[in-house]
Scaffold this active site. Structure first.
Site, mmCIF file in Angstrom:
data_model
loop_
_atom_site.group_PDB
_atom_site.id
_atom_site.type_symbol
_atom_site.label_atom_id
_atom_site.label_comp_id
_atom_site.label_asym_id
_atom_site.label_seq_id
_atom_site.Cartn_x
_atom_site.Cartn_y
_atom_site.Cartn_z
ATOM 1 N N TYR A 10 -4.613 -0.262 12.316
ATOM 2 C CA TYR A 10 -5.554 -1.892 11.873
ATOM 3 C C TYR A 10 -6.379 -1.897 13.110
ATOM 4 O O TYR A 10 -5.966 -2.100 14.425
ATOM 5 C CB TYR A 10 -5.135 -3.004 11.953
ATOM 6 C CG TYR A 10 -4.126 -2.276 10.258
ATOM 7 C CD1 TYR A 10 -4.413 -1.279 9.260
ATOM 8 C CD2 TYR A 10 -2.801 -3.334 9.997
ATOM 9 C CE1 TYR A 10 -3.819 -2.130 7.822
ATOM 10 C CE2 TYR A 10 -2.074 -2.739 9.129
ATOM 11 C CZ TYR A 10 -1.993 -2.163 8.043
ATOM 12 O OH TYR A 10 -1.428 -2.113 6.576
ATOM 13 N N SER A 46 -0.274 -6.221 -0.250
ATOM 14 C CA SER A 46 -0.950 -6.784 -1.712
ATOM 15 C C SER A 46 -0.535 -7.112 -2.526
ATOM 16 O O SER A 46 -1.068 -7.538 -4.002
ATOM 17 C CB SER A 46 -2.884 -5.988 -1.955
ATOM 18 O OG SER A 46 -3.166 -5.362 -0.455
ATOM 19 N N LEU A 71 -0.976 -9.963 -3.946
ATOM 20 C CA LEU A 71 -1.924 -10.986 -3.811
ATOM 21 C C LEU A 71 -3.835 -10.776 -4.630
ATOM 22 O O LEU A 71 -4.249 -11.589 -4.057
ATOM 23 C CB LEU A 71 -2.118 -12.329 -3.172
ATOM 24 C CG LEU A 71 -1.094 -13.230 -2.685
ATOM 25 C CD1 LEU A 71 -1.144 -14.556 -1.815
ATOM 26 C CD2 LEU A 71 -0.434 -14.199 -4.011
ATOM 27 N N GLY A 72 -3.286 -9.386 -4.711
ATOM 28 C CA GLY A 72 -4.249 -8.268 -5.333
ATOM 29 C C GLY A 72 -6.173 -8.629 -4.243
ATOM 30 O O GLY A 72 -6.330 -8.529 -4.846
ATOM 31 N N ARG A 73 -5.180 -8.793 -2.966
ATOM 32 C CA ARG A 73 -6.680 -8.606 -1.587
ATOM 33 C C ARG A 73 -7.128 -10.186 -2.340
ATOM 34 O O ARG A 73 -8.534 -10.263 -1.553
ATOM 35 C CB ARG A 73 -6.790 -7.446 -2.430
ATOM 36 C CG ARG A 73 -6.114 -6.067 -1.574
ATOM 37 C CD ARG A 73 -7.578 -4.801 -1.733
ATOM 38 N NE ARG A 73 -6.703 -3.755 -1.665
ATOM 39 C CZ ARG A 73 -6.101 -3.325 -0.625
ATOM 40 N NH1 ARG A 73 -6.374 -4.076 -0.184
ATOM 41 N NH2 ARG A 73 -5.936 -1.932 -0.860
ATOM 42 N N GLY A 74 -6.679 -10.325 -2.511
ATOM 43 C CA GLY A 74 -7.000 -12.437 -2.984
ATOM 44 C C GLY A 74 -7.739 -12.627 -4.113
ATOM 45 O O GLY A 74 -7.807 -14.318 -4.318
#
Length: 348
Positions: free
Chosen positions: A66, A211, A213-216
């Site tokens: 990252y 993820s 939250l499904g990447r937002g």
């Protein structure tokens, strides 16, 4: 909206059977430094991390890739005065040397990566150290064997794997107990339920969904893409292509319908669904905003009955999910088999 869970009510869960106890919800720190647009200001992110910890979210997740490297430095600064209050997880295994991606799990790289992460994080020991992706050229026994040495030397406490297949997890666990497997798991990513989750539970391994939250997408739906930065890598993901996004809208619409009945936000409902998968599960939603952090914590207060859980699952699955998780699925658990140990022994 669901009532915010106070610090005293953020429960803890045990990951694995070796003694690691973490907040039931963690904080993914990746987006603070990379992949989701430009890096955010250090001081703002440090304040956010401090707010998370004071709110009871003490399980922090980072990786050497990252940035690369800058997120570990950021997290290290943030926990400098509160090290004893957090459970620190980082990862190794993805190298971008000379601008080329390479997955590495050879012993020399394992050791060098750990030493470098310890220095960037400015800590004496990493609580949970994951192999971020599996090097299919190196027997998993060899990689885990070196990580076992790091445990024995006191440089890491617990060993984890990320995006590993069921058979890879079994082989690794036979060398040294695996404490946690990090895997993408959410209402629109459920393929891990067939073999990965059962294997972890059979072996007593904790599950850390990334993820969740499904990447937002499960938070704000298709309009998410309207505000993505040019260098946000979600723009390259198949599920976020214009064609698939239009089809995937139905998923978000159905989540919104149920969330409205429950008196919570769509993201809280989606995150609550993950929390209700078991007491061996600790999702790590990421955010760069205090408002979103508090909303995520509120998901811990959303109660779902078995009937409601099934209703959510049925509505989402009937809508169907369009597009792969990644543009290149080669570096996921589906393709993480490594050679037999005998092949390595024959070359050394």
């Amino acid at each position: 909206m669901a009532k915010l869970a106070a610090a005293s009510t953020v429960r803890t869960v045990r990951l694995g059977s070796q003694g690691l106890e973490v907040s039931a919800q963690g904080l993914g720190c990746m987006g603070m430094s990379s992949f989701y647009g430009p890096p955010k200001p250090d001081q703002e992110m440090i304040t956010l991390i401090h707010h998370a910890v004071s709110s009871g979210i003490t399980f922090l997740d980072t990786s050497d890739i990252y940035g690369p490297f800058t997120n570990e430095v950021l997290v290290g600064k943030a926990i400098k005065e509160i090290r004893e209050k957090v459970q620190l997880a980082t990862k190794f295994g993805i190298s971008f040397a000379d601008g080329k991606r390479e997955i590495r799990g050879d012993p020399a790289y394992v050791r060098a990566s750990c030493e470098a992460s310890l220095k960037r994080l400015d800590v004496d020991c990493i609580d949970l150290y994951y192999q971020h992706r599996i090097d299919t050229r190196v027997p998993i026994e060899v990689t885990i064997g070196e990580m076992k040495k790091l445990v024995e030397e006191g440089k890491i406490k617990y060993i984890g794997l990320s995006e590993a297949s069921a058979s890879t997890i079994r082989r690794a666990h036979a060398v040294h107990p695996i404490t946690a497997v990090q895997i993408e798991w959410s209402l629109w990513t459920r393929d891990v339920e067939e073999a990965i989750i059962p294997t972890c539970r059979e072996l007593g391994i904790g599950i850390v969904p990334y993820s969740p939250l499904g990447r937002g997408f499960l938070s704000i739906g298709a309009k998410l893409v309207d505000n993505l930065a040019d260098n946000d890598f979600r723009k390259l993901m198949p599920r976020f292509s214009a064609e698939n996004l239009e089809k995937n809208k139905v998923i978000f619409e159905r989540i919104c319908e149920i969330a409205s009945k429950k008196g919570c936000s769509p993201s809280q409902l989606a995150l609550a669904w993950v929390h209700h998968q078991g007491n061996d599960v600790a999702p790590i939603p990421g955010t760069t905003k205090v408002k979103n952090l508090e909303e995520n914590i509120g998901a811990l207060s959303v109660e779902l009955t078995p009937l409601e859980t099934k209703e959510i699952e049925d509505l989402v699955s009937s809508a169907g999910v369009f597009g792969d998780r990644y543009g290149d699925m080669d570096f996921t658990w589906m393709n993480s088999e490594t050679p037999p140990l005998s092949s390595w022994q024959a070359t050394v």
